[in-house]
Design an enzyme around this catalytic site. Structure first.
Site, mmCIF file in Angstrom:
data_model
loop_
_atom_site.group_PDB
_atom_site.id
_atom_site.type_symbol
_atom_site.label_atom_id
_atom_site.label_comp_id
_atom_site.label_asym_id
_atom_site.label_seq_id
_atom_site.Cartn_x
_atom_site.Cartn_y
_atom_site.Cartn_z
ATOM 1 N N CYS A 1 1.535 3.212 3.123
ATOM 2 C CA CYS A 1 2.254 2.334 4.066
ATOM 3 C C CYS A 1 3.729 2.309 3.716
ATOM 4 C CB CYS A 1 1.728 0.902 4.007
ATOM 5 S SG CYS A 1 -0.019 0.744 4.371
ATOM 6 N N CYS B 1 0.866 -1.191 0.000
ATOM 7 C CA CYS B 1 0.000 0.000 0.000
ATOM 8 C C CYS B 1 0.896 1.233 0.000
ATOM 9 C CB CYS B 1 -0.979 -0.067 1.166
ATOM 10 S SG CYS B 1 -0.823 1.144 2.470
#
Ligand SMILES: [Zn+2]
Ligand SMILES: [Zn+2]
Length: 428
Positions: free
Chosen positions: A64, A61
């Site tokens: 992230c 992600c």
């Protein structure tokens, strides 16, 4: 039954079904929590007895991924003061239920007793995390970590070189055989080489018509000054590094004679200038050699250069796009790769990489950038410290690469327009 009542009954049915589904999910989650042995549960105190930051995310992600260098820096710089834990919720699906998170990334702040103090959803910058800890009453800035605060504000030794032997542009030593002199209102400006002359020329903001009339270069065989407009140039490339070299001659015959010994091509001023200007910094526009510069790939595939590591980051500010910077550690030449996402560092390789912000104190006591020749990236704090030790005249401080990028992103379009132009960042 009236139509309205029917609607109410149907709605109640739908709601109860939804509630059952949610409860069943919760049962499953409870089972998941109970079956989980590692990692520690949210309420469990940190084993180390330290305040703990838990980041829940996944390796694929984007926000992230942006957290990864932030976590690495915190881990490195607050060793012994703060526990930093990353949990991958895609690889460990039970974890999101255990910590009760809805969104990744989520950062949870625990005190040393394991009590949750705060949680945040989405990307959270290092500066914001540190500010939050402070707000929560946990002051990590007093960690005494030399990594976070390394600086040298006075040179390790005095610069005893006479002023005439220092290049105006790069502060390097002037070799009498490659000297270039530019006459200005404030007296002659001395440069170490034709390359430094072209760097200077490329970032002058004044009207450059007939500028060459003020410039003399040095005849390689005799060391005598020659007007640049009358000179002939021999250009070659270093066999190992590929970096260009330039020798200047008063006449074509001498250049041809040197060519048969040293190789290279004989060029006139116009073609030399064209060659020198073929690579420019994507942030400050100055001429640069790819061998000295950081490579910058702009989102969409455009390649450009950063004449220094900080200018390379500045390309993100100038273009407003995501970039990838490929720079070399100034001490070891090992690669440092920075990728940005929406003006922030999304990934850093190696994660331990840091920046040196070369600065000088101006006569009025304020600090300014020491200019592009005095900046750099390093793969580790240790490499930076060793480089500073080897360069006793350098002054400045260690900053994170995230901070170096943030400093560039703060600039206004007008400041970017003027960035690094002569006189802007080289206090003399
Ligand atoms: Zn120079
Ligand atoms: Zn630049």
């Amino acid at each position: 039954m009236t139509k309205a009542l029917k609607i109410v009954v149907v709605a109640a049915l739908i709601l109860s079904v939804a509630a059952i589904v949610r409860l069943k999910q919760r049962d499953k989650q409870m089972e998941a929590v109970q079956s989980l042995t590692t990692p520690p549960t949210a309420a469990e105190p940190a084993a180390s007895g330290l305040p703990r930051l838990v980041d829940l995310g996944a390796d694929k992600c984007i926000p992230c991924k942006m957290m990864a260098p932030v976590l690495e820096e915190l881990k490195e710089q607050y060793k012994g003061k703060l526990d930093v834990v990353f949990l991958d919720v895609w690889k460990n699906p039970n974890v999101s239920a255990q910590y009760g998170i809805q969104v990744i990334p989520t950062q949870i702040f625990y005190d040393a007793a394991g009590k949750e103090l705060f949680r945040h959803e989405g990307f959270f910058s290092k500066e914001d995390i540190l500010a939050k800890w402070k707000e929560l009453g946990v002051d990590l800035s007093a960690s005494g970590s030399s990594a976070a605060t390394f600086e040298r504000l006075t040179p390790a030794k005095a610069d005893e070189r006479p002023k005439e032997s220092i290049c105006y542009m790069c502060d390097g030593d002037i070799d009498a055989r490659t000297l270039v002199t530019v006459q200005t209102d404030k007296g002659p400006v001395r440069l170490c080489s034709p390359h430094c002359y072209f760097i200077m020329h490329s970032c002058l903001t004044e009207d450059k018509t007939e500028f060459e009339r003020k410039v003399t270069v040095t005849d390689w065989p005799t060391g005598k000054p020659v007007p640049i407009l009358e000179a002939v140039f021999l250009c070659g490339e270093d066999e190992t590094t590929g970096r260009p070299w330039i020798k200047v001659f008063a006449g074509r015959d001498a250049a041809l004679a040197e060519r048969s010994a040293a190789g290279g091509s004989v060029l006139n001023l116009e073609s030399l200038a064209q060659k020198e200007m073929s690579h420019r910094c994507g942030f400050c526009d100055r001429a640069c050699y790819p061998q000295d510069a950081a490579e910058v790939i702009v989102e969409g595939g455009v390649h450009t250069w950063g004449c220094c590591s900080h200018c390379a980051l500045g390309v993100a500010a100038r273009t407003g796009k995501d970039i990838e910077v490929r720079e070399k550690d100034r001490l070891t030449k090992q690669p440092v790769v920075v990728k940005t996402f929406e003006g922030r560092v999304a990934s850093l390789e190696p994660a331990t990489a840091v920046a040196w912000f070369g600065q000088r104190q101006k006569p009025d006591g304020t600090w300014a950038s020491a200019g592009c020749f005095h900046q750099g990236f390093f793969t580790s704090v240790d490499n930076l410290k060793r480089w500073v030790e080897q360069n006793p005249l350098e002054t400045g401080r260690l900053i994170s690469i995230s901070q170096a990028l943030a400093d560039k992103m703060k600039l206004t379009p007008a400041q970017i327009q003027k960035a690094c132009k002569i006189g802007e960042c080289v206090p003399k």
